[in-house]
Design an enzyme around this catalytic site. Structure first.
Site, PDB file in Angstrom:
ATOM      1  N   ASP A 181     127.800  29.291  55.767  1.00  0.00           N
ATOM      2  CA  ASP A 181     128.331  30.400  55.222  1.00  0.00           C
ATOM      3  C   ASP A 181     128.110  31.502  56.101  1.00  0.00           C
ATOM      4  OD1 ASP A 181     129.400  32.116  53.410  1.00  0.00           O
ATOM      5  OD2 ASP A 181     128.517  31.335  51.731  1.00  0.00           O
TER       6      ASP A 181
HETATM    7  C1  NOJ Z   1     130.832  34.273  52.004  1.00  0.00           C
HETATM    8  C2  NOJ Z   1     130.761  33.395  50.442  1.00  0.00           C
HETATM    9  O1  NOJ Z   1     129.687  32.700  49.852  1.00  0.00           O
HETATM   10  C3  NOJ Z   1     131.708  32.247  50.850  1.00  0.00           C
HETATM   11  O2  NOJ Z   1     131.918  31.587  49.719  1.00  0.00           O
HETATM   12  C4  NOJ Z   1     132.930  32.885  51.330  1.00  0.00           C
HETATM   13  O3  NOJ Z   1     133.972  31.442  51.602  1.00  0.00           O
HETATM   14  C5  NOJ Z   1     132.735  33.360  52.687  1.00  0.00           C
HETATM   15  N1  NOJ Z   1     131.588  34.444  52.658  1.00  0.00           N
HETATM   16  C6  NOJ Z   1     133.866  33.744  53.639  1.00  0.00           C
HETATM   17  O4  NOJ Z   1     134.483  34.799  52.993  1.00  0.00           O
END
Ligand code: NOJ
Length: 734
Positions: A283
């Site tokens: 993430d």
């Molecule tokens: C953080 C989020 O937790 C995740 O779900 C998301 O896909 C990513 N950022 C990218 O935006």
């Protein structure tokens, strides 16, 4: 004539993917390999020119977002297919090996056509509709150059105070599993390389929905049994049944181990046990966060931990390019590991057809097509959950000539209807509930009383002068989603009072809750004539709501999470374990639902509405529950049958649910578990036999070491219309 033998193996689409991967990896420099392991917004490089240079040097594996600004003071350009193609051309035609970039974006619930938030989609209990919705989203997104989405999120959540509960499929592992597989299949289609498919991503692996107290990013402490039996189930299904191409690590640590450093998750479970062959992306910044968790020595050590655990790609460009080479030189990671991780990325790039079709032909006809809008409108209606109705809904001809007041904080809102992950449709594009209602009322000869005033005294004055009141309460989409958690699980401040004030007008009233999650609204439960959970359903929220209020569509959603009476009851979910103090052996499996919790200080422990609950515009009866065998060997299946009758006067849809109890096992098992559901539509007076086939998947479970067990002994099964069913029909596994 070109000499075919000069075409490198990896460029030859006739070659098997594995040969192409191996050939390409064998040609890559370490720098190019690290480049593939990088996902960036583009802006990290400083400006667009620098980004283009990085593409030329093979330093970019993936781009995220795809509408980034190139300078801090520049507004977002939105997605430009032309720009994406231009950049792709540099990667493909000007870099040494010509490896295309995979463009990723959060296509979570729709793209230009915004679909209902995932929790609402789960409420539809309709995997086929969820698959179709993801398919249409994939078609829109791929028409604008997106190859990869970061969805579905399949974090089981039993604490709706966590703002991200709306991004998942609720509290139940079976429902989440069905929804996750459907969504993956929708995004990826039958063929990941089709021009209207995008690669899916199972996230957040794993345990994020168990962040303590529902506080976003907080650590989780999940027992091994719960991990295997609840948290991992949808992920396993997404990999093994759905064939998901990618997986994203979660932010939080579990038992002290950040997911991006978890060899248990990324190697033992994902790759060794489930046979995953795609790639894992961290993430956003989660590799660096291993250090901030305090679970390694420094940033460089975080890279060691993530690489060795098996994180193929770092979202976003930060530490991998800085430290991988040095770590190899210090022998703290091996180049073989890097080859393995790069292979996973390239495998998906080959499988999704990027090498053959790196460019996008913009196709505006796929954006907000009539088909997509109609599907989104239908799905929205099928997600809505009618929690109470004394017969006032659907509004019928009896409203003709009457005055209906439409009041409440959600009447004139636009953007919030789109939910928290709407990147594709600016708020002003949404139709308000007020606009839709005014039009519908006029068509039907109803006099709509809608005020522009946000002041409640004025709104209540309208309510007082009308025959019927529709009160639209709810929450802003900004109260849900990432970084949002609340200590309360209630309507936003003052809205319960508004419900009460409307009650005091003495007018018949319908409460519509327009929110990401189903709040307990005691005033509506006790006094309203109807309560409808309408969710944040995206582009078509207002139209679908009119379809439901006026009876063009039946609200056929059922609750994917338990609605507590008050937040102090949280965590409250139907699949809790059996406590030893409830020793009424025959009834114990269900009496905590029906009779309450005997050890509360006189307070009510019953939830306001149970999991699986929801009404329609007709009534149903389930009877005659039986099993085809009362004793089976462990490898056999049991067929459960029940009779469903539409006992009302309208055609309608029931969600028939099958629950199972493992009465005695070597460990305490949940009081009951959902093991099947069917959405069945019947004409009034008609009946249907609804069958469920139960096999090892339904009856087995994991022990604390993750071993799958199917223990002999007694099981009881029940079929009904929500989770208050008492499983009482026995069968035995011998
Ligand atoms: C953080 C989020 O937790 C995740 O779900 C998301 O896909 C990513 N950022 C990218 O935006």
């Amino acid at each position: 004539m070109s000499d075919v033998s000069t075409v490198p193996v990896y460029k030859d689409s006739q070659m098997p993917v594995e040969r192409r991967v191996a050939d390409l990896v064998s040609r890559m420099t370490l720098k190019e390999k690290i480049g593939q392991m990088v996902q960036c917004t583009g802006a990290e490089f400083g400006d667009e020119k620098a980004y283009e240079d990085a593409l030329r040097e093979g330093m970019v594996g993936s781009r995220i977002g795809c509408d980034s600004q190139w300078a801090g003071n520049e507004g977002s350009r939105g997605i430009s297919v032309e720009e994406l193609n231009l950049h792709q051309r540099i990667a493909v035609e000007e870099s040494r090996l010509g490896i295309p970039v995979i463009n990723g974006r959060d296509i979570i619930h729709g793209h230009r056509t915004v679909m209902p938030v995932p929790l609402a989609q789960a409420a539809s209990f309709d995997p086929e509709e969820v698959r179709r919705s993801a398919r249409l989203a994939a078609s829109e997104a791929s028409a604008e150059g997106i190859h990869w989405t970061f969805a579905p999120m399949m974090d089981i959540c039993r604490n709706p105070k966590w703002g991200r509960v709306i991004e998942g499929f609720g509290e139940d592992p079976y429902l989440a599993e069905e929804m996750a597989v459907a969504m993956v299949k929708g995004f990826q289609g039958d063929d990941m390389s089709a021009p209207d498919s995008i690669v899916a991503c199972a996230k957040h692996f794993a345990g994020y929905g168990y962040c303590e107290g529902g506080r976003d990013y907080d650590a989780s402490e999940i027992t091994s049994g719960t991990f295997h039996n609840v948290v991992l189930r949808p992920f396993k299904a997404a990999v093994m049944r759905g064939g998901v191409g990618t997986v994203m690590t979660s932010f939080q640590s579990n038992g002290g181990i950040p997911s991006s450093a978890s060899g248990f998750l990324l190697r033992r479970m994902l790759r060794e046990t489930w046979g995953f062959r795609g790639f894992v992306v961290s993430d956003w910044g989660a590799v660096g966060e291993i250090e901030f968790h305090g679970a390694c020595q420094d940033a460089k050590d975080a890279v060691r931990a993530a690489v060795n655990a098996g994180v193929n790609m770092e979202m976003i460009r930060s530490l991998y390019p800085r430290y991988i080479e040095a770590l190899i030189n210090e022998r703290r990671i091996s180049e073989e590991t890097i080859d393995e991780l790069v292979s996973g990325i390239l495998r998906i790039k080959f499988m999704c057809g990027l090498f053959e079709h790196p460019y996008t032909e913009a196709d505006p006809s796929r954006i907000r097509s009539a088909e997509t809008l109609a599907a989104s409108r239908r799905q929205a209606a099928h997600c809505m959950v009618l929690a109470k109705n004394n017969g006032i809904l659907p509004f019928s001809d009896s409203l003709k000539g009457k005055r209906v007041a439409l009041i409440g904080p959600m009447v004139h809102e636009r953007g919030p209807l789109g939910g928290s992950w709407n990147l594709g449709s600016p708020g002003h594009e949404f139709r308000t509930i007020g606009e839709a209602f005014a039009e519908e009322a006029e068509k039907r000869g109803v006099s709509a009383a809608i005020t522009d005033s946000a002041l409640w005294d004025e709104q209540l004055r309208f309510a007082n002068r009308c025959d019927v009141v529709v009160l639209c309460v709810g929450e802003h989409s900004n109260s849900t989603g990432e970084t949002h958690a609340s200590a309360r699980y209630r309507l936003p401040v003052g809205q319960d009072e508004l419900v009460d004030a409307v009650r005091r007008t003495g007018r018949p009233f319908v409460v519509v809750c327009v929110s990401g999650r189903p709040f307990p609204i005691p005033g509506a439960r006790d006094h309203a004539d109807a309560l409808l959970y309408a969710w944040h359903c995206g582009t078509e929220t207002a139209n679908a709501l009119m379809d439901v209020l006026f009876g063009e569509q039946e609200p056929s959603g059922r609750l994917p999470i338990t609605v507590p009476e008050h937040e102090g009851q949280i965590p409250i979910y139907y699949g809790r374990k059996m406590p030893g103090k409830v020793n009424d052996w025959e009834n114990r499996n269900a009496n905590l639902y029906d009779d309450g919790w005997p050890y509360y200080n006189g307070e009510d422990f019953l939830p306001m509405y149970p999991f699986g609950f929801g009404l329609g515009y007709t009534t149903f009866d389930v009877s005659g529950i039986c099993v085809d065998k009362t004793e089976i060997p462990a490898w056999d299946t049991v067929t459960v049958r029940s009779r469903l009758i539409n006992t009302g006067s309208r055609r309608g849809t029931a969600v028939v649910q099958c629950y199972l109890t493992d009465v005695r096992a070597s460990v305490s098992r949940p009081m009951k578990e959902l093991v099947g559901f069917r959405k069945v539509t019947l004409d009034p007076g008609c009946e249907s036999i609804v069958e469920f086939e139960l096999n090892e998947e339904a009856m087995g479970f994991y022990d604390a070491d993750g071993n799958r067990l199917l223990e002999s002994g007694e099981f009881r099964v029940g079929v009904g219309l929500d989770s208050t069913v008492r499983p009482s029909v026995p069968f035995f596994v011998r």
